[in-house]
Write a protein that holds these residues in place. Structure first.
Motif, PDB file in Angstrom:
ATOM      1  N   SER A  70      -7.971   8.066   7.921  1.00 47.88           N
ATOM      2  CA  SER A  70      -6.550   7.768   8.154  1.00 47.88           C
ATOM      3  C   SER A  70      -5.677   9.015   8.251  1.00 47.88           C
ATOM      4  CB  SER A  70      -6.028   6.852   7.041  1.00 47.88           C
ATOM      5  OG  SER A  70      -5.992   7.537   5.807  1.00 47.88           O
ATOM      6  N   LEU A  71      -6.265  10.204   8.150  1.00 48.70           N
ATOM      7  CA  LEU A  71      -5.475  11.441   8.137  1.00 48.70           C
ATOM      8  C   LEU A  71      -4.562  11.597   9.346  1.00 48.70           C
ATOM      9  CD1 LEU A  71      -7.719  14.275   6.699  1.00 48.70           C
ATOM     10  CD2 LEU A  71      -5.638  13.295   5.733  1.00 48.70           C
ATOM     11  N   THR A  72      -4.987  11.160  10.504  1.00 51.05           N
ATOM     12  CA  THR A  72      -4.148  11.333  11.689  1.00 51.05           C
ATOM     13  C   THR A  72      -2.794  10.639  11.525  1.00 51.05           C
ATOM     14  OG1 THR A  72      -5.197   9.438  12.755  1.00 51.05           O
ATOM     15  CG2 THR A  72      -6.080  11.622  13.268  1.00 51.05           C
ATOM     16  N   GLY A  73      -2.748   9.569  10.756  1.00 45.03           N
ATOM     17  CA  GLY A  73      -1.492   8.863  10.528  1.00 45.03           C
ATOM     18  C   GLY A  73      -0.541   9.578   9.584  1.00 45.03           C
ATOM     19  N   TYR A  74      -1.020  10.619   8.923  1.00 38.19           N
ATOM     20  CA  TYR A  74      -0.187  11.374   7.984  1.00 38.19           C
ATOM     21  C   TYR A  74       0.327  12.688   8.563  1.00 38.19           C
ATOM     22  CZ  TYR A  74      -2.046   8.238   4.415  1.00 38.19           C
ATOM     23  OH  TYR A  74      -2.381   7.139   3.687  1.00 38.19           O
ATOM     24  N   MET A  75      -0.173  13.108   9.691  1.00 35.76           N
ATOM     25  CA  MET A  75       0.158  14.421  10.252  1.00 35.76           C
ATOM     26  C   MET A  75       1.604  14.517  10.744  1.00 35.76           C
ATOM     27  SD  MET A  75      -2.633  16.193  10.041  1.00 35.76           S
ATOM     28  CE  MET A  75      -4.373  15.956   9.825  1.00 35.76           C
ATOM     29  N   VAL A  85       6.771  17.151  11.341  1.00 34.15           N
ATOM     30  CA  VAL A  85       5.420  17.684  11.168  1.00 34.15           C
ATOM     31  C   VAL A  85       5.176  17.744   9.664  1.00 34.15           C
ATOM     32  CG1 VAL A  85       3.835  19.585  11.615  1.00 34.15           C
ATOM     33  CG2 VAL A  85       5.674  19.084  13.246  1.00 34.15           C
ATOM     34  N   HIS A  86       4.198  16.966   9.193  1.00 33.65           N
ATOM     35  CA  HIS A  86       3.945  16.856   7.752  1.00 33.65           C
ATOM     36  C   HIS A  86       2.790  17.722   7.271  1.00 33.65           C
ATOM     37  CE1 HIS A  86       6.749  13.550   7.645  1.00 33.65           C
ATOM     38  NE2 HIS A  86       6.018  12.846   8.484  1.00 33.65           N
TER      39      HIS A  86
END
Length: 177
Positions: A70-75, A85-86
């Motif tokens: 799920s990392l792409t949803g946090y970027m 940009v997170h």
């Protein structure tokens, strides 16, 4: 969810710290051993087994895999005024602003091993919006520039809000200490 509700950078600092110090270290490089507790707690007792083998009923390893997937949803995220940009990573975003304007952002970095982050902003057409760049709370002395022109020193523990008319090829360079 707290980050989405408040846009407060401190929530992403906690997420990033957990990601690099807990999640990434939770699974062995071969993927066959995992930690039920933080490996940073290891105090040197040779009887203390920090990594465990897989067994029939597991809960933590699938959760680790779910976070990584799920990392792409946090970027990145969007807001009414622009783009956030997170997390910093080598990669690219191909999405759209909330008004539907297509945008691409390509990111070059070796973060967290290096603090130099280059973001190339490519809106489909020239567009005014705010590009929010996360400045971690620990990043005292960070610098920020657009197309080589230095911006005022960003304040740690905030999102630096860069509002301007963006065009294809604009480059944001963030340097973290």
């Amino acid at each position: 969810r707290m980050l989405q509700a408040t846009a407060d950078e401190k929530y992403m600092d906690v997420f990033e710290r957990a990601l690099y110090n807990g999640v990434n270290s939770g699974l062995s490089l071969r993927g066959n051993l995992y930690c039920y507790r933080n490996p940073l707690e290891l105090i040197g007792d040779p009887e203390d087994i920090i990594r465990n083998p897989w067994y029939d009923t597991t809960c933590c390893p699938p959760n680790i895999q779910r976070v990584l997937a799920s990392l792409t949803g946090y970027m990145y995220s969007t807001s009414a005024d622009g783009l956030y940009v997170h997390l910093y990573h080598a990669g690219a975003l191909n999405w759209h602003l909330e008004d539907g304007t297509p945008i691409e952002v390509s990111e070059e970095t070796n973060y967290p091993w290096s603090g130099t982050i280059s973001l190339v902003v490519n809106p489909a057409a020239e567009k005014e919006f705010t590009f929010h760049v996360r400045i971690p709370a620990w990043a005292e002395g960070a610098t920020l520039a657009v197309n080589g022109a230095a911006l005022p020193a960003p304040r740690p523990g905030t999102y630096a809000a860069i509002k301007r008319t963006w065009k294809r090829g604009d480059v944001v360079k963030l340097t973290l200490p």
